[in-house]
Scaffold this motif. Structure first.
Motif, PDB file in Angstrom:
ATOM      1  N   SER A  32       0.811  -1.221   0.000  1.00 29.41           N
ATOM      2  CA  SER A  32       0.000   0.000   0.000  1.00 29.41           C
ATOM      3  C   SER A  32       0.846   1.273   0.000  1.00 29.41           C
ATOM      4  N   LEU A  33       2.157   1.153  -0.247  1.00 26.95           N
ATOM      5  CA  LEU A  33       3.051   2.313  -0.277  1.00 26.95           C
ATOM      6  C   LEU A  33       2.595   3.308  -1.343  1.00 26.95           C
ATOM      7  N   THR A  34       2.594   4.604  -1.004  1.00 25.36           N
ATOM      8  CA  THR A  34       2.167   5.635  -1.958  1.00 25.36           C
ATOM      9  C   THR A  34       3.319   6.500  -2.458  1.00 25.36           C
ATOM     10  N   ALA A  35       4.409   6.593  -1.696  1.00 26.11           N
ATOM     11  CA  ALA A  35       5.542   7.431  -2.107  1.00 26.11           C
ATOM     12  C   ALA A  35       6.854   6.742  -1.769  1.00 26.11           C
ATOM     13  N   LEU A  36       7.761   6.729  -2.742  1.00 27.14           N
ATOM     14  CA  LEU A  36       9.061   6.084  -2.569  1.00 27.14           C
ATOM     15  C   LEU A  36      10.145   7.029  -3.078  1.00 27.14           C
ATOM     16  N   GLU A  37      10.938   7.575  -2.145  1.00 26.03           N
ATOM     17  CA  GLU A  37      11.957   8.567  -2.498  1.00 26.03           C
ATOM     18  C   GLU A  37      13.345   8.000  -2.191  1.00 26.03           C
ATOM     19  N   LEU A  61       1.056   3.261  -5.511  1.00 28.56           N
ATOM     20  CA  LEU A  61       2.237   4.116  -5.588  1.00 28.56           C
ATOM     21  C   LEU A  61       1.982   5.322  -6.495  1.00 28.56           C
ATOM     22  N   CYS A  62       2.129   6.525  -5.934  1.00 27.47           N
ATOM     23  CA  CYS A  62       1.872   7.765  -6.676  1.00 27.47           C
ATOM     24  C   CYS A  62       3.156   8.493  -7.051  1.00 27.47           C
ATOM     25  N   LEU A  63       4.180   8.401  -6.212  1.00 28.94           N
ATOM     26  CA  LEU A  63       5.431   9.132  -6.418  1.00 28.94           C
ATOM     27  C   LEU A  63       6.618   8.186  -6.341  1.00 28.94           C
ATOM     28  N   LEU A  64       7.480   8.252  -7.359  1.00 27.02           N
ATOM     29  CA  LEU A  64       8.732   7.493  -7.364  1.00 27.02           C
ATOM     30  C   LEU A  64       9.864   8.436  -7.746  1.00 27.02           C
ATOM     31  N   ASN A  65      10.835   8.584  -6.850  1.00 25.30           N
ATOM     32  CA  ASN A  65      11.973   9.475  -7.076  1.00 25.30           C
ATOM     33  C   ASN A  65      13.257   8.658  -7.065  1.00 25.30           C
ATOM     34  N   VAL A  66      13.865   8.494  -8.245  1.00 29.25           N
ATOM     35  CA  VAL A  66      15.154   7.796  -8.355  1.00 29.25           C
ATOM     36  C   VAL A  66      16.209   8.722  -8.956  1.00 29.25           C
ATOM     37  N   CYS A  67      16.093  10.013  -8.711  1.00 34.87           N
ATOM     38  CA  CYS A  67      17.079  10.981  -9.210  1.00 34.87           C
ATOM     39  C   CYS A  67      18.461  10.684  -8.618  1.00 34.87           C
ATOM     40  N   ALA A  68      19.490  10.808  -9.465  1.00 35.25           N
ATOM     41  CA  ALA A  68      20.877  10.677  -9.018  1.00 35.25           C
ATOM     42  C   ALA A  68      21.118   9.391  -8.235  1.00 35.25           C
ATOM     43  N   THR A  69      20.652   8.279  -8.793  1.00 43.99           N
ATOM     44  CA  THR A  69      20.879   6.974  -8.169  1.00 43.99           C
ATOM     45  C   THR A  69      21.822   6.112  -9.005  1.00 43.99           C
ATOM     46  N   SER A  86       1.207   0.795 -14.176  1.00 45.27           N
ATOM     47  CA  SER A  86       0.730   1.263 -12.875  1.00 45.27           C
ATOM     48  C   SER A  86      -0.581   2.028 -13.017  1.00 45.27           C
ATOM     49  N   PRO A  87      -1.575   1.717 -12.170  1.00 45.60           N
ATOM     50  CA  PRO A  87      -2.836   2.450 -12.210  1.00 45.60           C
ATOM     51  C   PRO A  87      -2.801   3.754 -11.424  1.00 45.60           C
ATOM     52  N   SER A  88      -1.672   3.995 -10.708  1.00 45.86           N
ATOM     53  CA  SER A  88      -1.641   5.135  -9.786  1.00 45.86           C
ATOM     54  C   SER A  88      -0.438   6.050  -9.941  1.00 45.86           C
ATOM     55  N   SER A 116      -1.879   7.194 -16.085  1.00 42.71           N
ATOM     56  CA  SER A 116      -1.881   7.904 -14.806  1.00 42.71           C
ATOM     57  C   SER A 116      -0.780   8.950 -14.669  1.00 42.71           C
ATOM     58  N   LEU A 117       0.308   8.856 -15.438  1.00 40.54           N
ATOM     59  CA  LEU A 117       1.462   9.726 -15.236  1.00 40.54           C
ATOM     60  C   LEU A 117       1.133  11.182 -15.553  1.00 40.54           C
ATOM     61  N   ARG A 118       1.431  12.064 -14.596  1.00 39.54           N
ATOM     62  CA  ARG A 118       1.160  13.490 -14.757  1.00 39.54           C
ATOM     63  C   ARG A 118       2.428  14.333 -14.765  1.00 39.54           C
TER      64      ARG A 118
END
Length: 276
Positions: A32-37, A61-69, A86-88, A116-118
């Motif tokens: 049920s995770l919604t944000a992963l930074e 999951l609504c937000l995924l941040n993999v910048c500079a990884t 992903s539906p979300s 879904s991507l905005r």
């Protein structure tokens, strides 16, 4: 991740590939995770790929941040799969990585099918000639994306033409960032014409390109041209302001975390690159 946690933020913690594998194992217990930074960690393809495979089970999951990884084309396949299925997922941040043309092309192709991507930040990923045309094609077919950043990627005039065609036909995008893309005066003129034919775009950042200041100003101001037939029925100011704040916060967090982790040099905040 703690029980019932819906957000996981571990940016700038000097995590490596094996840490990524452990995070992936933990994610399996938190669908049920919604944000992963994860920004500003040295996860590389191995760590990011493991996390993305586990994240495919996170249906909220609504937000995924993999910048500079440090992720590249190998992880891009899993990113594309997530974007496509992903539906979300609404906000994907992959800036300051090494996707290259192959990885960026995979994401661009996934844009065609995303529902879904905005918001998509692909800035500073060393792609150009081989993928920007696919991004243009993706923009033609996509009806959900509101913000797209391609900043810091070298786009030749030929490639920029494909992108412009996609911009002209897109009816959803509100903000486009092509700062530091190496666009010359002819490329900016084509982009300006594309904007005039677009009914949605409200903000264009095109500074620090290879063209006179006057050409960059004219292109950026095309969004305000009274000849444009703008699409009605949107809370435009609210959408743009929300995207602007998210962009500022994203760059501020990325810069701070990168400096703390010592993984990257300072990141220029929005507005510091030149003409907006």
């Amino acid at each position: 991740a703690p029980a019932r946690s819906r957000q996981l933020s571990v940016g700038g913690n000097r995590l490596g590939a094996q840490d990524g594998v452990q995070i992936a194992e933990a994610l399996l217990a938190h669908p049920s995770l919604t944000a992963l930074e994860l920004q500003c960690n040295d996860l590389r393809d191995e760590g990011v790929l493991a996390i993305l495979r586990a994240a495919s089970n996170c249906t909220e999951l609504c937000l995924l941040n993999v910048c500079a990884t440090g992720c590249g084309a190998t992880a891009a396949g899993a990113l594309g799969q997530l974007v496509q299925c992903s539906p979300s997922l609404g906000d994907l941040r992959v800036a300051h990585n090494r996707l290259g043309d192959r990885g960026a092309g995979v994401l661009a192709s996934a844009l065609r099918l995303s529902k879904s991507l905005r918001s998509l930040d692909m800035s500073y990923n060393a792609f150009g000639r081989g993928s920007a045309c696919l991004i243009g094609d993706g923009l033609r077919a996509n009806g959900t994306l509101l913000y797209l950043s391609l900043a810091g990627n070298p786009l030749s005039q030929e490639v920029a033409r494909c992108l412009c065609e996609g911009v002209a036909e897109n009816r959803a995008l509100l903000k486009l960032d092509v700062t530091r893309c190496g666009l010359d005066e002819a490329g900016l003129a084509e982009l300006q014409q594309a904007v005039l034919g677009n009914s949605a775009l409200r903000e264009l950042r095109c500074g620090a390109n290879n063209a006179p200041r006057s050409a960059q100003d004219a292109c950026a101001q095309a969004v305000h041209d009274p000849r444009r037939e703008l699409r009605d029925g949107l809370d435009i100011q609210g959408e743009v302001e929300q995207l602007r704040r998210a962009s500022l916060e994203r760059h501020a967090n990325l810069r701070t975390a990168a400096e703390l982790a010592g993984l990257a040099g300072p990141v220029a905040p929005p507005g510091a690159e030149g003409v907006e």
